[in-house]
Structures are given as structure tokens and as C-alpha cells.
Design an enzyme around this catalytic site. Sequence first.
Site, PDB file in Angstrom:
ATOM      1  N   LYS A  12      38.973  38.699  21.082  1.00  0.00           N
ATOM      2  CA  LYS A  12      40.354  38.310  20.794  1.00  0.00           C
ATOM      3  C   LYS A  12      40.378  36.822  20.479  1.00  0.00           C
ATOM      4  O   LYS A  12      40.004  35.986  21.317  1.00  0.00           O
ATOM      5  CB  LYS A  12      41.253  38.592  21.994  1.00  0.00           C
ATOM      6  CG  LYS A  12      42.736  38.657  21.642  1.00  0.00           C
ATOM      7  CD  LYS A  12      43.025  39.859  20.766  1.00  0.00           C
ATOM      8  CE  LYS A  12      44.502  40.228  20.768  1.00  0.00           C
ATOM      9  NZ  LYS A  12      44.740  41.453  19.963  1.00  0.00           N
ATOM     10  N   THR A  57      40.414  44.424  22.611  1.00  0.00           N
ATOM     11  CA  THR A  57      40.728  43.003  22.496  1.00  0.00           C
ATOM     12  C   THR A  57      42.084  42.696  23.127  1.00  0.00           C
ATOM     13  O   THR A  57      42.304  41.583  23.604  1.00  0.00           O
ATOM     14  CB  THR A  57      40.703  42.549  21.026  1.00  0.00           C
ATOM     15  OG1 THR A  57      41.749  43.194  20.293  1.00  0.00           O
ATOM     16  CG2 THR A  57      39.361  42.867  20.390  1.00  0.00           C
ATOM     17  N   ASP A  58      42.993  43.668  23.142  1.00  0.00           N
ATOM     18  CA  ASP A  58      44.276  43.462  23.804  1.00  0.00           C
ATOM     19  C   ASP A  58      44.084  43.255  25.303  1.00  0.00           C
ATOM     20  O   ASP A  58      44.789  42.456  25.928  1.00  0.00           O
ATOM     21  CB  ASP A  58      45.189  44.663  23.550  1.00  0.00           C
ATOM     22  CG  ASP A  58      46.610  44.411  24.025  1.00  0.00           C
ATOM     23  OD1 ASP A  58      47.281  43.538  23.450  1.00  0.00           O
ATOM     24  OD2 ASP A  58      47.028  45.072  24.994  1.00  0.00           O
ATOM     25  N   PHE A 153      27.098  -0.177   2.773  1.00  0.00           N
ATOM     26  CA  PHE A 153      26.387   0.967   2.218  1.00  0.00           C
ATOM     27  C   PHE A 153      25.725   0.537   0.919  1.00  0.00           C
ATOM     28  O   PHE A 153      26.387   0.298  -0.085  1.00  0.00           O
ATOM     29  CB  PHE A 153      27.328   2.147   1.972  1.00  0.00           C
ATOM     30  CG  PHE A 153      26.600   3.425   1.642  1.00  0.00           C
ATOM     31  CD1 PHE A 153      25.659   3.960   2.510  1.00  0.00           C
ATOM     32  CD2 PHE A 153      26.855   4.094   0.455  1.00  0.00           C
ATOM     33  CE1 PHE A 153      24.985   5.131   2.215  1.00  0.00           C
ATOM     34  CE2 PHE A 153      26.195   5.282   0.148  1.00  0.00           C
ATOM     35  CZ  PHE A 153      25.257   5.802   1.028  1.00  0.00           C
ATOM     36  N   ARG A 170      33.072  -2.603   3.757  1.00  0.00           N
ATOM     37  CA  ARG A 170      33.917  -1.453   3.439  1.00  0.00           C
ATOM     38  C   ARG A 170      34.650  -0.986   4.696  1.00  0.00           C
ATOM     39  O   ARG A 170      34.261  -1.293   5.830  1.00  0.00           O
ATOM     40  CB  ARG A 170      33.098  -0.304   2.856  1.00  0.00           C
ATOM     41  CG  ARG A 170      32.141   0.325   3.847  1.00  0.00           C
ATOM     42  CD  ARG A 170      31.507   1.598   3.279  1.00  0.00           C
ATOM     43  NE  ARG A 170      30.594   2.212   4.258  1.00  0.00           N
ATOM     44  CZ  ARG A 170      30.048   3.414   4.115  1.00  0.00           C
ATOM     45  NH1 ARG A 170      30.308   4.135   3.033  1.00  0.00           N
ATOM     46  NH2 ARG A 170      29.249   3.912   5.045  1.00  0.00           N
ATOM     47  N   GLN A 213      25.521   7.810   8.963  1.00  0.00           N
ATOM     48  CA  GLN A 213      24.458   8.450   9.738  1.00  0.00           C
ATOM     49  C   GLN A 213      23.994   7.563  10.883  1.00  0.00           C
ATOM     50  O   GLN A 213      23.770   8.040  12.005  1.00  0.00           O
ATOM     51  CB  GLN A 213      23.271   8.796   8.827  1.00  0.00           C
ATOM     52  CG  GLN A 213      23.514   9.941   7.862  1.00  0.00           C
ATOM     53  CD  GLN A 213      24.068   9.484   6.524  1.00  0.00           C
ATOM     54  OE1 GLN A 213      24.717   8.442   6.426  1.00  0.00           O
ATOM     55  NE2 GLN A 213      23.814  10.273   5.486  1.00  0.00           N
ATOM     56  N   HIS A 241      37.142   8.347   2.998  1.00  0.00           N
ATOM     57  CA  HIS A 241      36.936   7.243   2.061  1.00  0.00           C
ATOM     58  C   HIS A 241      38.209   6.421   1.858  1.00  0.00           C
ATOM     59  O   HIS A 241      39.310   6.970   1.704  1.00  0.00           O
ATOM     60  CB  HIS A 241      36.473   7.784   0.710  1.00  0.00           C
ATOM     61  CG  HIS A 241      35.192   8.553   0.773  1.00  0.00           C
ATOM     62  ND1 HIS A 241      33.986   7.968   1.112  1.00  0.00           N
ATOM     63  CD2 HIS A 241      34.920   9.864   0.536  1.00  0.00           C
ATOM     64  CE1 HIS A 241      33.029   8.882   1.079  1.00  0.00           C
ATOM     65  NE2 HIS A 241      33.561  10.040   0.738  1.00  0.00           N
TER      66      HIS A 241
END
Length: 286
Positions: A12, A57-58, A153, A170, A213, A241
Amino acid sequence: MSIVLGPNRYGKAETRLVRVVRDGGRHHIKDVNVSSSLSGDMAAVHLTGDNAAVLPTDTQKNTVYAFAKRHGVDQIEDFALLLAGHFVEAHPTIRHARVEIEEYGWDRRGEHSFVRRGGEVRTCVVHHDADGRTTVVSGLKDLVVLNSTGSEFHGFLTDEYTTLQPTTDRVLATAVTARWRHTGGERDYLGSYDAVRDCLVQAFAETHSLSLQQTLYAMGERALTTRAEICEVRLAMPNKHHFPVDLSPFGLDNDNEVFFAADRPYGLIEGSVLREDAPDAGFAWE
């Protein structure tokens, strides 16, 4: 040609639960989203439609609500452990239970008034099987952080399709999804969550970044070197960005002051950081 049944599970998804604790006139609330998934001796239901091994699932949904009343809902990891243990131990045909919970925070504005937080969502995933193996993964998602400078970068690969220009200044912004694996045993899950979150935020803020990274690794490393109760951190960090706007048509300079915040497409950086002696993860990340 022989056809066989492969790995399978059922459950569920997204049972919404709000638990109100009435402490006289002062109320406390817990707002969670619970998903359960079970697996085990399920060949017959797939191959012949025999439902004898299936817990509806109930019923799984109803168990969430009944357990909220019977046991309360404090730390989501503890509630997930209760549910997973119950599903496996109460039904012999169920060999494995996976319970995932998201928690939505509310800030108090009175004895019984609250305002929903706009920040991150706390998460956990618990696995438990009939052999007594248990794993707990805590985490968060949608933790939005930004450094307005201190990010570079450059030195990247280029080819005939490269248009991105190197930069030494940046904006670095991301919406962090982080999950961390506990080493086992009873834990102060709230204290651990707060501490790991602080480690992630501090490392993001204090790292002069040459790449997202590098920042990802620094965040995972900070959490692992600070918190002995966890052994592995997995992070997914979209690069939100921010592009400087060309204001030259208007006779204006733009020294990294005015940006266009793009929502898509975006770079997506993913990685895991773990202790060299981390125990085998087993089914923790499934």
C-alpha cells in the site's frame, strides 16, 4: 522456452496519517506518509490467482492507522520498525517487509495551531525479514541550499558541442536528497537526524567547491567522520543552475549580481560515501 516468476512485491503506497496527541488544551501533531511493501511466498497468486498468501493492501493501510492509535507515532524509524516487524511476524507467508515513511514538519503557533514548514522532508526506509535481519536508512529530501560565491567550475572536458564557459565564481545551489545507513542497535533517531543534517549543511557551506561532486563527497565525509552510528551516506544533488543575465543591451554591467534561475534541464550529481569497514548493506537500499 521456460518462463519463470522473477522478484516481486506488493503493498500500500502513501497512506496519509495525521496523529493528534491531546495534552489537555495543548496539542501535538505528527504528519506522515507511510508506504508498505511485502514479499514472500507469492508464486501462487501470480501463476494461478490463488490469494491465500496475500495480505490485502487495504489491511496494510488499516494496520498503519491502528498502530498509530495503539503505539503512537514518535520517531518515524521506530514506527516503521514496528510495522515491518508486525507484517513479517504475524503472517508466515510474508518473508520480507519494507516500510518507507516521509514526515512533514509543522511549527507551533498556539496551543492547537500550527504552520506547515516549507523546508525539507524527513524520510526513512526500514527492511525486516523472517530471518531477523533488519536495516534502517534515515534521510531527507528537498533540502534547498545555496552558496552565492565560493564555487568554481573549470578544467572540464570539451568537444565540438561544448559551449559552457569556465568560471571561477558562480552560484552553487541544489536541493539535497540524502539517505544514511545506520550500523544497527537502538538509536536516538531524532538526535542522529538533527546532527547528520547539520553536518551536511555545514560541509556545504564551508567547502570551497571546484565541482558539485567535490561538495557531495565533503558532505558525506563530514557526516561519517562526525557520527559513529552511521556507515554510509548516499546523496542526489541536482545542480540548480543560476546563469548571469546579459545586461549589456541596456548599457549595464553585471558582476555576478543578476541571475536567471533555471529549473530545467539540470545536472544531476549522485554518489555514495561510506566507511571502508562498513558492514554489508544487504537489502538496505532496495
